[in-house]
Design a protein around this motif. Structure first.
Motif, PDB file in Angstrom:
ATOM      1  N   ARG A  16       0.775  -1.348  -0.117  1.00  0.00           N
ATOM      2  CA  ARG A  16      -0.038  -0.032   0.110  1.00  0.00           C
ATOM      3  C   ARG A  16       0.949   1.541  -0.276  1.00  0.00           C
ATOM      4  N   THR A  17       1.840   1.176   0.626  1.00  0.00           N
ATOM      5  CA  THR A  17       2.898   2.576   0.792  1.00  0.00           C
ATOM      6  C   THR A  17       3.231   2.920  -0.777  1.00  0.00           C
ATOM      7  N   ARG A  18       3.588   1.613  -1.551  1.00  0.00           N
ATOM      8  CA  ARG A  18       3.874   2.089  -3.132  1.00  0.00           C
ATOM      9  C   ARG A  18       2.843   2.603  -3.748  1.00  0.00           C
ATOM     10  N   PHE A  19       1.793   1.848  -3.614  1.00  0.00           N
ATOM     11  CA  PHE A  19       0.460   2.295  -4.142  1.00  0.00           C
ATOM     12  C   PHE A  19       0.103   3.820  -3.926  1.00  0.00           C
ATOM     13  N   PHE A  20       0.301   4.418  -2.416  1.00  0.00           N
ATOM     14  CA  PHE A  20       0.147   5.649  -2.092  1.00  0.00           C
ATOM     15  C   PHE A  20       0.999   6.680  -2.690  1.00  0.00           C
ATOM     16  N   GLU A  21       2.425   6.025  -2.790  1.00  0.00           N
ATOM     17  CA  GLU A  21       3.416   7.006  -3.502  1.00  0.00           C
ATOM     18  C   GLU A  21       2.949   7.004  -5.050  1.00  0.00           C
ATOM     19  N   SER A  59      -4.023   8.880   3.664  1.00  0.00           N
ATOM     20  CA  SER A  59      -3.206   7.767   3.092  1.00  0.00           C
ATOM     21  C   SER A  59      -2.182   7.417   3.994  1.00  0.00           C
ATOM     22  N   ALA A  60      -1.705   8.197   4.853  1.00  0.00           N
ATOM     23  CA  ALA A  60      -0.691   8.096   5.852  1.00  0.00           C
ATOM     24  C   ALA A  60      -1.284   7.171   7.005  1.00  0.00           C
ATOM     25  N   GLN A  61      -2.640   7.475   7.311  1.00  0.00           N
ATOM     26  CA  GLN A  61      -3.222   6.925   8.409  1.00  0.00           C
ATOM     27  C   GLN A  61      -3.589   5.475   8.003  1.00  0.00           C
ATOM     28  N   ILE A  62      -3.897   5.318   6.803  1.00  0.00           N
ATOM     29  CA  ILE A  62      -4.345   3.905   6.267  1.00  0.00           C
ATOM     30  C   ILE A  62      -2.797   3.212   6.067  1.00  0.00           C
ATOM     31  N   ALA A  63      -2.162   3.691   5.809  1.00  0.00           N
ATOM     32  CA  ALA A  63      -0.999   3.036   5.568  1.00  0.00           C
ATOM     33  C   ALA A  63      -0.178   2.495   6.750  1.00  0.00           C
ATOM     34  N   GLU A  64      -0.242   3.267   8.014  1.00  0.00           N
ATOM     35  CA  GLU A  64       0.118   2.904   9.309  1.00  0.00           C
ATOM     36  C   GLU A  64      -0.718   1.946  10.017  1.00  0.00           C
ATOM     37  N   GLY A  65      -2.052   1.829   9.596  1.00  0.00           N
ATOM     38  CA  GLY A  65      -3.315   1.371  10.407  1.00  0.00           C
ATOM     39  C   GLY A  65      -3.602   2.039  11.475  1.00  0.00           C
ATOM     40  N   SER A  66      -3.417   3.312  11.394  1.00  0.00           N
ATOM     41  CA  SER A  66      -3.720   4.054  12.570  1.00  0.00           C
ATOM     42  C   SER A  66      -5.497   4.816  12.146  1.00  0.00           C
ATOM     43  N   PHE A  67      -6.309   4.180  12.919  1.00  0.00           N
ATOM     44  CA  PHE A  67      -7.591   4.424  12.807  1.00  0.00           C
ATOM     45  C   PHE A  67      -8.438   5.235  14.018  1.00  0.00           C
ATOM     46  N   GLU A  68      -7.747   5.781  14.772  1.00  0.00           N
ATOM     47  CA  GLU A  68      -8.269   6.469  15.711  1.00  0.00           C
ATOM     48  C   GLU A  68      -8.991   7.844  15.189  1.00  0.00           C
ATOM     49  N   PRO A  69     -10.090   8.039  15.468  1.00  0.00           N
ATOM     50  CA  PRO A  69     -10.952   9.011  14.913  1.00  0.00           C
ATOM     51  C   PRO A  69     -10.339  10.416  15.328  1.00  0.00           C
ATOM     52  N   GLY A  70     -10.595  11.373  14.478  1.00  0.00           N
ATOM     53  CA  GLY A  70     -10.039  12.815  14.732  1.00  0.00           C
ATOM     54  C   GLY A  70     -11.185  13.247  15.691  1.00  0.00           C
ATOM     55  N   PHE A  71     -12.627  13.095  15.505  1.00  0.00           N
ATOM     56  CA  PHE A  71     -13.635  13.663  16.129  1.00  0.00           C
ATOM     57  C   PHE A  71     -14.488  12.520  16.722  1.00  0.00           C
ATOM     58  N   LYS A  72     -14.674  12.620  18.102  1.00  0.00           N
ATOM     59  CA  LYS A  72     -15.580  11.606  18.568  1.00  0.00           C
ATOM     60  C   LYS A  72     -16.791  12.407  19.296  1.00  0.00           C
TER      61      LYS A  72
END
Length: 223
Positions: free
Chosen positions: A185-190, A206-219
């Motif tokens: 996925r990093t290559r695809f996003f590049e 895309s950076a969040q998806i690549a890192e698997g970081s799915f913490e919402p910015g708004f709750k």
């Protein structure tokens, strides 16, 4: 988000009274006067509200008739993301109560609010907008004046959120397709960022998806 906005107003030298639906730590409201009822917030020159949705605003402000108890000349700045229909209703309610009303939903996460670099989408009568502009300047990187109808700002905010969601969905679908044949996925996003899809939303999510970081910015909460 609301706390960050309030702290920046304090830093700019404004007298701020704060109320929250749930208990807050003392350091959160440092430099402010904590009040025990939202009605006391409407005894001011300007009141900012950052409530989670239509229902919260109706519960806290509309149903208890706070507009009818507001100080003469007060301007109410609603920074929440609310529906267009409710924004139109609020416009009528404020007009009937003789209270100034400006819709000012924001673009940016809490850390952006803390830095005073929000993008603020503004809809409202020019005289009311002019009065609150110095306050908005403290909170924002840019103020976008979108028209004299408050709901215009709310429609723009909903449209932006919709487009962000579409961008996230598009990237997720692209990752499923390309990872299915072994492309990282990093290559695809590049690839997509370097060709057709550069832009803040694509770069950030895309950076969040690549890192698997799915913490919402708004709750959804009790601000």
């Amino acid at each position: 988000m609301g706390a960050a906005i309030a702290r920046n107003l304090v830093k700019a030298g404004h007298e701020v009274r704060a109320w929250n639906r749930s208990p807050v730590a003392p350091e959160t409201v440092a430099g402010m006067t904590l009040i025990d009822h939202p009605a006391k917030g409407f005894d001011a020159e300007v009141v900012f509200t950052m409530l989670s949705d239509d229902a919260a605003i109706r519960e806290v402000i509309v149903s208890p008739a706070l507009l009818q108890r507001a100080r003469a000349g007060l301007i109410h700045v609603v920074t929440s993301t609310i529906s267009v229909a409710f924004a139109k209703e609020l416009e009528k309610l404020h007009e009937a109560a003789g209270v100034g009303y400006v819709s000012a939903p924001v673009l940016g996460r809490p850390n952006v609010a803390a830095a005073g670099e929000l993008h603020i989408l503004v809809g409202g009568k020019p005289d009311a907008v002019t009065i609150i502009e110095p306050l908005l300047a403290v909170l924002s990187k840019k103020v976008w004046k979108l028209g004299e109808i408050p709901a215009q700002a709310n429609a723009a905010k909903i449209a932006v959120n919709m487009m962000i969601a579409m961008a996230i969905e598009a990237m997720a679908e692209g990752v499923v397709l390309t990872e299915g044949v072994g492309l990282e996925r990093t290559r695809f996003f590049e690839l997509i960022l370097g060709t057709l899809f550069s832009g803040r939303a694509y770069e950030s999510y895309s950076a969040q998806i690549a890192e698997g970081s799915f913490e919402p910015g708004f709750k959804r909460g009790s601000a």
